[in-house]
Design a protein around this motif. Structure first.
Motif: not given
Length: 112
Positions: A9-20
């Motif tokens: 949630k942090y990386i999506l909100e901060r930088d618009g990035q996703n994680i697998i």
């Protein structure tokens, strides 16, 4: 895809990035049109050379079907960069540009 962890949630909100992410590694990525840019990728030492990096790349390609090209940067001066580059070449990436100490690698997903 891990989308409900606090870090995701942090990386999506901060930088618009996703994680697998799974127990052996992760890919942090960002989608821009048809390009899927790998921001970071890590595979545990125990899972390296066993196809786990390839598996993460394939999962990313299947989760984001609108991506027709996958790109990433490799900094040759950083520890582990030689192994990262060799692994990327093994799974179909090509060096597209070298500039200011950074290699841009890309994989055309339409050729797969």
């Amino acid at each position: 895809m891990i989308a409900d962890t606090l870090y995701a949630k942090y990386i999506l909100e901060r930088d618009g990035q996703n994680i697998i992410e799974d127990g052996d590694g992760f890919i942090i990525y960002k989608v821009s049109g048809a390009e899927c840019f790998i921001v970071e990728m890590f595979v545990n030492k125990e899972a390296r050379r066993a196809g786990h990096g390839r598996s993460l790349i394939e999962r990313l390609a299947s989760l984001v079907p609108e991506c027709t090209i996958m790109t990433a940067n490799i900094w040759p001066h950083k520890p582990g960069s030689s192994d990262a580059l060799l692994g990327a070449l093994r799974v179909g990436f090509e060096v597209k540009r070298a500039d200011a100490g950074v290699l841009l690698i890309a994989k055309d997903l339409m050729e797969v």
